[in-house]
Motif scaffolding. Sequence first.
Motif, mmCIF file in Angstrom:
data_model
loop_
_atom_site.group_PDB
_atom_site.id
_atom_site.type_symbol
_atom_site.label_atom_id
_atom_site.label_comp_id
_atom_site.label_asym_id
_atom_site.label_seq_id
_atom_site.Cartn_x
_atom_site.Cartn_y
_atom_site.Cartn_z
ATOM 1 N N PRO A 1 0.836 -1.205 0.000
ATOM 2 C CA PRO A 1 0.000 0.000 0.000
ATOM 3 C C PRO A 1 0.870 1.254 0.000
ATOM 4 C CG PRO A 1 -0.767 -1.561 1.661
ATOM 5 C CD PRO A 1 0.547 -2.088 1.161
ATOM 6 N N GLY B 1 -8.012 -12.729 4.191
ATOM 7 C CA GLY B 1 -8.248 -11.481 4.902
ATOM 8 C C GLY B 1 -9.069 -11.685 6.158
ATOM 9 N N ASP C 1 -13.102 -2.269 6.796
ATOM 10 C CA ASP C 1 -13.545 -2.121 5.409
ATOM 11 C C ASP C 1 -12.746 -0.987 4.774
ATOM 12 O OD1 ASP C 1 -14.882 -2.349 3.047
ATOM 13 O OD2 ASP C 1 -16.648 -1.203 3.710
ATOM 14 N N ALA C 2 -11.456 -1.247 4.599
ATOM 15 C CA ALA C 2 -10.560 -0.225 4.051
ATOM 16 C C ALA C 2 -9.612 -0.880 3.055
ATOM 17 C CB ALA C 2 -9.768 0.441 5.177
ATOM 18 N N GLU C 3 -9.633 -0.389 1.818
ATOM 19 C CA GLU C 3 -8.788 -0.965 0.784
ATOM 20 C C GLU C 3 -7.303 -0.816 1.090
ATOM 21 O OE1 GLU C 3 -9.794 0.599 -3.005
ATOM 22 O OE2 GLU C 3 -11.851 -0.172 -2.997
ATOM 23 N N TRP C 4 -6.942 0.194 1.887
ATOM 24 C CA TRP C 4 -5.537 0.478 2.154
ATOM 25 C C TRP C 4 -4.975 -0.360 3.303
ATOM 26 C CZ3 TRP C 4 -4.966 2.799 7.014
ATOM 27 C CH2 TRP C 4 -6.135 3.331 7.570
ATOM 28 N N PRO D 1 -4.699 -4.103 3.450
ATOM 29 C CA PRO D 1 -4.805 -5.500 3.009
ATOM 30 C C PRO D 1 -4.512 -6.463 4.152
ATOM 31 C CG PRO D 1 -2.791 -4.472 2.177
ATOM 32 C CD PRO D 1 -3.623 -3.376 2.754
ATOM 33 N N ASN E 1 -8.566 -6.209 5.939
ATOM 34 C CA ASN E 1 -9.867 -6.196 5.283
ATOM 35 C C ASN E 1 -10.160 -7.601 4.753
ATOM 36 O OD1 ASN E 1 -8.276 -6.445 3.000
ATOM 37 N ND2 ASN E 1 -8.463 -4.291 2.420
ATOM 38 N N SER F 1 -9.652 -8.832 1.773
ATOM 39 C CA SER F 1 -8.746 -9.334 0.742
ATOM 40 C C SER F 1 -7.587 -10.115 1.357
ATOM 41 C CB SER F 1 -8.204 -8.178 -0.096
ATOM 42 O OG SER F 1 -7.447 -7.295 0.711
ATOM 43 N N ALA G 1 -3.771 -11.529 1.874
ATOM 44 C CA ALA G 1 -2.493 -10.816 1.885
ATOM 45 C C ALA G 1 -1.398 -11.725 2.411
ATOM 46 C CB ALA G 1 -2.589 -9.559 2.737
#
Length: 244
Positions: free
Chosen positions: A128, A186, A191-194, A196, A199, A201, A203
């Motif tokens: 990120p 994940g 709930d934040a894309e930044w 990983p 959230n 997703s 990683a």
Amino acid sequence: MKDRLEHLRSTLKKVADADAAEHQERGIATDPVGTPGNPSQQILTPANVITFCRLLLTIAFLILFCDHVSRYAALACYAVAAGTDFLDGQVARRTQTVSWLGKIMDPIMDRVLLFTGVLGLLIVGELPVWVPVYVIGRDVYLAIGSVALQKYRVRPVDVAYIGKAATAFLMTGFCFCLLGLPELEGLGIVDAEWLPGLNASSACLGIFLVYIGVIFSIITAVHYTVEGIRIKKEALAKREEDAR
């Protein structure tokens, strides 16, 4: 009891380094040259050669990784370079070749190695953006503070143990990220894309170590800031006392 001993050891080291710098300046140093209490002015020492090799390995890593030549060869260069962080200090002390150049270059090379790992992962899109922004921004802030502190004390602020821990977590985390294994699902706690891994997703395990390293480095930055303010206040108080 252990915490008290660590605190006492840290305090004694700060006093010893301060005495070493003052004694050398006044020409009354009594410890053998090349010891922590009386660092030498030498440049070409075994420990400094190891530190320079760390720089070469760091450059080799960046080329191999960013050009996609060999991910594992790049990781090997990075891991060996990270390992020399401990080795050069041990060699300097055991061979009685502690030097002021080594004291200055060692933390600088730590940062160079750290920045290179961050930069490599950012270039290939596996980290990120906020992580390198924070890591580099924090060090720029500390560097500016260190320069400003030179007005009040020539010797830099002593390295904090938690700072070493932060570096260890960050470097280990970056090594896992560079390897790309193991990959975990994940946690889905934010709930934040930044973020990983935190959230939904998946990683690499390394990103979690990076998060721990970031937390430790924030604590370290606060510690250095408080220490810098203390040094400034003591220096100003001493100047006022001397002026009387």
